[in-house]
Design a protein around this motif. Structure first.
Motif, PDB file in Angstrom:
ATOM      1  N   HIS A  94       0.821  -1.197  -0.037  1.00 24.11           N
ATOM      2  CA  HIS A  94       0.075  -0.169  -0.126  1.00 24.11           C
ATOM      3  C   HIS A  94       1.021   1.170  -0.076  1.00 24.11           C
ATOM      4  O   HIS A  94       0.510   2.089  -0.754  1.00 24.11           O
ATOM      5  CB  HIS A  94      -1.003   0.010   1.120  1.00 24.11           C
ATOM      6  N   ALA A  95       1.908   1.244   1.067  1.00 31.04           N
ATOM      7  CA  ALA A  95       2.949   2.290   0.863  1.00 31.04           C
ATOM      8  C   ALA A  95       2.648   3.672   0.133  1.00 31.04           C
ATOM      9  O   ALA A  95       3.155   4.004  -0.883  1.00 31.04           O
ATOM     10  CB  ALA A  95       4.176   1.622   0.070  1.00 31.04           C
ATOM     11  N   SER A 122      -6.219   2.983  -6.393  1.00 34.25           N
ATOM     12  CA  SER A 122      -4.599   2.531  -6.285  1.00 34.25           C
ATOM     13  C   SER A 122      -4.740   1.003  -6.157  1.00 34.25           C
ATOM     14  O   SER A 122      -3.560   0.286  -6.557  1.00 34.25           O
ATOM     15  CB  SER A 122      -4.121   3.139  -5.025  1.00 34.25           C
ATOM     16  N   ALA A 123      -5.659   0.353  -5.388  1.00 32.19           N
ATOM     17  CA  ALA A 123      -5.689  -1.244  -5.350  1.00 32.19           C
ATOM     18  C   ALA A 123      -5.626  -1.921  -6.750  1.00 32.19           C
ATOM     19  O   ALA A 123      -5.032  -2.764  -6.847  1.00 32.19           O
ATOM     20  CB  ALA A 123      -6.422  -1.563  -4.517  1.00 32.19           C
ATOM     21  N   CYS A 173      -1.211  -8.178  -3.097  1.00 31.45           N
ATOM     22  CA  CYS A 173      -1.415  -6.337  -3.153  1.00 31.45           C
ATOM     23  C   CYS A 173      -2.231  -5.851  -1.977  1.00 31.45           C
ATOM     24  O   CYS A 173      -3.276  -6.536  -1.646  1.00 31.45           O
ATOM     25  CB  CYS A 173      -2.309  -6.245  -4.495  1.00 31.45           C
ATOM     26  N   ASN A 174      -1.726  -5.009  -1.233  1.00 33.66           N
ATOM     27  CA  ASN A 174      -2.222  -4.567  -0.043  1.00 33.66           C
ATOM     28  C   ASN A 174      -3.061  -3.080  -0.406  1.00 33.66           C
ATOM     29  O   ASN A 174      -2.368  -2.506  -1.175  1.00 33.66           O
ATOM     30  CB  ASN A 174      -1.348  -4.212   1.074  1.00 33.66           C
ATOM     31  N   ALA A 175      -4.058  -2.953   0.400  1.00 32.53           N
ATOM     32  CA  ALA A 175      -4.697  -1.489   0.047  1.00 32.53           C
ATOM     33  C   ALA A 175      -5.426  -1.327   1.527  1.00 32.53           C
ATOM     34  O   ALA A 175      -6.223  -2.041   1.901  1.00 32.53           O
ATOM     35  CB  ALA A 175      -5.911  -1.523  -0.788  1.00 32.53           C
ATOM     36  N   PHE A 176      -5.061  -0.318   1.798  1.00 34.45           N
ATOM     37  CA  PHE A 176      -5.624   0.223   3.405  1.00 34.45           C
ATOM     38  C   PHE A 176      -6.191   1.421   3.214  1.00 34.45           C
ATOM     39  O   PHE A 176      -5.660   2.475   2.530  1.00 34.45           O
ATOM     40  CB  PHE A 176      -4.388   0.200   4.280  1.00 34.45           C
ATOM     41  N   GLY A 177      -7.265   1.720   3.842  1.00 29.72           N
ATOM     42  CA  GLY A 177      -7.992   2.822   3.681  1.00 29.72           C
ATOM     43  C   GLY A 177      -8.547   3.496   5.034  1.00 29.72           C
ATOM     44  O   GLY A 177      -8.696   2.823   5.853  1.00 29.72           O
ATOM     45  N   PHE A 178      -8.768   4.884   4.642  1.00 24.56           N
ATOM     46  CA  PHE A 178      -9.421   5.537   5.956  1.00 24.56           C
ATOM     47  C   PHE A 178     -10.681   4.941   6.470  1.00 24.56           C
ATOM     48  O   PHE A 178     -11.361   4.301   5.893  1.00 24.56           O
ATOM     49  CB  PHE A 178      -9.847   6.908   5.771  1.00 24.56           C
ATOM     50  N   GLY A 179     -10.934   5.088   7.844  1.00 25.94           N
ATOM     51  CA  GLY A 179     -12.045   4.012   8.377  1.00 25.94           C
ATOM     52  C   GLY A 179     -11.318   2.836   8.777  1.00 25.94           C
ATOM     53  O   GLY A 179     -12.302   1.801   9.171  1.00 25.94           O
TER      54      GLY A 179
END
Lengths: 441, 84
Positions: free
Chosen positions: A333-334, A375-376, A424-430
């Protein structure tokens, strides 16, 4: 009394068998069904700040091309962050009609452009019923450009464009893709901030596994290089502000001196279908989408939490039915925020233990900035292309790593590495965390 | 701006808004329907025309508009507020 005891024992035996045998059976059934229904990627499309089309994007990515520039689409002189990954040469007139352009926000136009490529790449889907063709798309902000422009007019007491609402709504892009191609099945839009595209792809996987669709066009789109979104992320101290005179060095995941993320825009679309059907119609198969994990931090609305990231990666690995030590590559995610890159590094160490040092990791955002809901999808495309080509794209601007970021991030130069499994990583607000696993077929 | 100028500019404006139409065939009598403009397209067209010609279309007066001439006449009758 004896009768009662016997009955009790029977009940206990029943419940023991339920607790110990049933879960084992479910796990067996689950892996049996998955092994007989592999979901594959059979089409790709991308619009990004370093190139549109898979070939152009991938060539730019493995050569470490940088897409970060001073903001061109509005006067950012009053902003503290004045740089972004914009798509400079994007011309909707090249593929949309006059009325379509008026009725669509830029994020929908980017999604349509990527979808056109993916559909062409996938080849004819005529063998499927239109009602079995689904769309599952992600966007964090939706048609925010339209929202901003119309809000500004309204505050000046001017009339607003009649298509303000259908351009702004988050499901506009998914609806337009369906309309363009007659995709009459499930049509979903997921908005989980920066992990939107990852959730959308995971939802697409679920639709296929549960038999609710035969093909899913999935991915994400975002176009929020805008005065209000830039100001909003600035207010959270999330954006890079120290590299306005040196834009190409601003997005620097895992590097010493990083000071926040750089806004980007773009779209990535994947075509998913069942392997057997894809083979039957002679489709090109890029990779298997083998696993999906999603977990919420349930801790803070914006600060990342390692436990949630660990949970997402572990769930995806379990879902794929693989062992952690088989993962060869991680598209991280970086985002280049001081805290986020450290937390992700620690989460990877926690999940993979000693194997973390063997994994090649890279950050697509170092070249294009953070495309939020896209992005993901873009990261997934990079991961798939790594599996296809045996090349890992570099993390640029990584001359000196942060001492707390001590894994192999593929600094500055592409790496030749035969990879069979990519995460593949993706991290979001919330506090939303998504991990996807792709594998060679 | 005289009526002929207005007609020319309105036709030029409409030619930039339609799809799949031979723009050389557009004239004052062209019906919105034959130009492929549905009811929502017409709302968008009039919104854009307000921006382009500096007029304000009143809802009651535009509800029966059906051809290019309706726009030309409206702008001609309100040309004090229209840019020259």
């Amino acid at each position: 009394m004896r009768l009662t005891t016997n009955r009790s024992l029977k009940y206990i035996r029943f419940w023991l068998s339920y607790v110990f045998i049933y879960p084992g059976f479910v796990t067996f059934l689950d892996s049996f069904l998955k092994s007989n229904m592999r979901i594959v990627v059979s089409g790709l499309g991308i619009v990004s700040p370093i190139g549109s089309g898979i070939d152009q994007f991938w060539s730019a990515a493995i050569n470490g091309k940088n897409g970060i520039r001073s903001i061109q689409c509005f006067d950012s002189s009053n902003n503290r962050s004045r740089i972004a990954g914009e798509i400079a040469d994007f011309d909707p007139k090249s593929f949309l009609k006059n009325k379509q352009i008026e009725q669509t926000d830029r994020f929908t136009q980017l999604a349509l452009h990527a979808a056109n490529q993916a559909m062409e790449d996938a080849g004819s889907l005529d063998c499927y019923e239109p009602r079995r063709l689904a769309v599952s798309l992600g966007s964090g902000m939706g048609g925010f450009a339209t929202f901003e422009a119309s809000a500004e007019r309204r505050l000046q007491n001017k009339a607003i464009p009649p298509f303000t609402v259908p351009r702004t709504m988050a499901n506009s892009a998914a609806a337009w893709i369906a309309t363009q191609y007659g995709l009459k099945g499930v049509n979903l839009t997921c908005s989980t901030a920066c992990s939107s595209g990852g959730n959308a792809i995971g939802m697409g996987l679920d639709l296929l596994r549960t038999g609710k669709a035969d093909v899913v066009l999935t991915g994400g789109a975002e176009a929020c290089v805008l005065p209000l979104t830039i100001a909003g992320f600035e207010a959270l101290h999330a954006l890079s502000t120290g590299f306005n005179d040196d834009p190409e060095h601003a997005s620097r995941p895992f590097a010493a001196g990083r000071d926040g993320f750089v806004m980007g825009e773009g779209a990535g679309i994947l075509v998913l279908e069942r392997e057997e059907a894809a083979k039957r119609r002679g489709a090109k198969i890029y990779a298997q989408l083998a696993g999906y994990g999603c977990a919420c931090d349930a801790a803070h609305i914006v600060a990342p939490d390692m436990d949630g990231q660990v949970a997402a990666m572990e769930t995806a690995i379990r879902d794929a039915g693989i062992k952690p030590e088989t993962v060869d590559y991680i598209n991280a995610h970086a985002t280049s925020t001081p805290l986020g890159d450290i937390v992700e590094t620690n989460a990877i160490k926690q999940v993979f233990g000693a194997h973390a040092q063997n994994i090649a990791i890279s950050a697509t955002k170092s070249m294009i900035g953070h495309t939020i809901g896209a992005s993901a999808a873009i990261g997934s495309i990079a991961a798939i292309m790594s599996l296809q080509t045996g090349i890992i794209h570099p993390t640029v601007n990584l001359d000196e790593a942060d001492p707390e970021c001590d894994l192999n991030y593929t600094p500055n130069q592409a790496l030749k590495k035969s990879a069979n499994v990519a995460l593949c990583n993706a991290f979001g607000f919330g506090g939303n965390n998504v991990s996807l696993i792709f594998a060679t077929v | 701006m005289n009526t002929e100028n207005i007609e020319e500019k309105v036709i030029e404006f409409i030619a930039s808004k339609v799809d799949d139409v031979d723009v050389s065939t557009i004239n004052a009598t062209s019906e919105f329907e034959e130009l492929g403009l549905d009811s929502m397209d017409r709302v968008q067209l009039l919104f854009d025309a307000e921006e382009t010609f500096g007029v304000t279309f009143e809802d009651d007066e535009v509800k029966d508009f059906h051809c290019v001439k309706d726009i030309i006449d409206y702008i001609s009758n309100h040309q004090s507020s229209a840019p020259s």
